[in-house]
Write a protein that holds these residues in place. Structure first.
Motif: not given
Length: 325
Positions: A274-290
């Motif tokens: 789902g879109f919001f599941e993807i959006q949550n994963k992107l936030e985690e990605w930001r925390k990991k790499y940014m």
């Protein structure tokens, strides 16, 4: 007995724009491109409809490859408009012969990539396999001028073509267009030699905005121009929006926060999630790499972190050079 009612908050869309790559095929066989594949892989109409069916009301930009080689591009645009009552944005090289006037009711902004004001390419950006490529680009610009479609020339600046900027600005004025300048990022050793360094990039942008004062030219990546008096640096590198309000969806539905990074940074697949599941994963990605919510460069334990795409430009470590597909 006290009754407590807990209201569940509806998830909120944080995205401003979704880039959807509808094909990896392109008649331009450029050695300086970020694409390694030359296979003509298209997104199907059914896949596109599934994707937009999962999106909230949101702006999309159709990209590629060369999007106009996908035989279903017009149907995709119409499907998006039917669902959201909005027009799409399209990023194109302009080499494919089309009648842009037929797309006037479907396209909001047409982004046309160019390297030189005469609409040609150099040896790094090889000639198109389409015989009349240059003529097709000129015709596209001419026809688009007669429409209500917004027109923007994307100028990727490097050591070879940066001095074309005044000519590019005039070209854009001739066709009632604007110019968006991006900093060319090298994807291999061949193209690394023409990439502008940080200092060269800042001097170039300062020349354009402070001396030449080209008011139809904006700098959009990887730094937003913000001149500050009394300070030597005239740019902010703190404005990376990857995964915050922008994401990229590949031909196979894979999702990446950054349009410049490869499949190593894919975080999921919107065809299966789902879109919001993807959006949550992107936030985690930001925390990991940014670092927090920025693309800021800083050193921590002798490791460079921050904008990964810019790291490719700043380091000689070839392990950081990534391929998008």
């Amino acid at each position: 007995m006290k009754l407590t009612i807990v209201l569940k908050k509806e998830p909120k869309n944080k995205m401003d724009n979704v880039i959807i790559e509808i094909t990896y095929a392109c008649p331009n066989k450029c050695s300086g491109t970020c694409y390694a594949s030359k296979d003509g892989i298209h997104m199907t109409l059914e896949q596109f409809q599934t994707i937009i069916g999962k999106l909230p009301p949101i702006n999309i930009s159709i990209s590629g490859g060369e999007p106009f080689v996908n035989p279903f591009i017009k149907e995709m645009m119409q499907a998006y408009k039917n669902r959201f009552n909005r027009k799409v944005n399209v990023v194109t090289s302009g080499v494919v012969k089309i009648n842009i006037k037929e797309y006037e009711d479907l396209i909001d902004t047409l982004y046309i990539t160019t390297k030189y004001a005469d609409l040609t390419y150099d040896s790094l950006w090889k000639d198109s396999l389409i015989k009349d490529a240059k003529e097709n680009v000129a015709k596209l610009l001419s026809d688009a001028k007669e429409t209500t479609i917004n027109k923007i020339l994307i100028f990727s600046a490097d050591k070879v073509n940066y001095n074309e900027i005044s000519k590019i600005s005039r070209l854009a004025r001739d066709y009632n267009a604007k110019v968006h300048v991006t900093r060319f990022l090298p994807y291999n050793q061949i193209s690394r030699k023409i990439a502008l360094s940080n200092l060269q990039w800042e001097k170039f942008a300062s020349l354009v905005k402070l001396k030449l004062k080209l008011d139809n030219v904006d700098f959009v990546f990887p730094t937003i121009f913000c001149p500050i008096q009394k300070k030597k640096r005239t740019f902010s590198y703190d404005l990376c929006i990857a995964g915050i309000n922008r994401m990229k969806i590949g031909v196979d539905g894979s999702v990446n926060g950054c349009i410049y990074l490869g499949k190593q940074n894919n975080i999921g697949n919107i065809l299966n999630e789902g879109f919001f599941e993807i959006q949550n994963k992107l936030e985690e990605w930001r925390k990991k790499y940014m670092f927090e919510t920025t693309g800021k460069f800083f050193k921590k334990k002798n490791k460079l972190v921050g904008c990964i795409a810019l790291r490719q430009l700043m380091t000689e470590d070839q392990n950081l050079i990534q391929v998008r597909i």
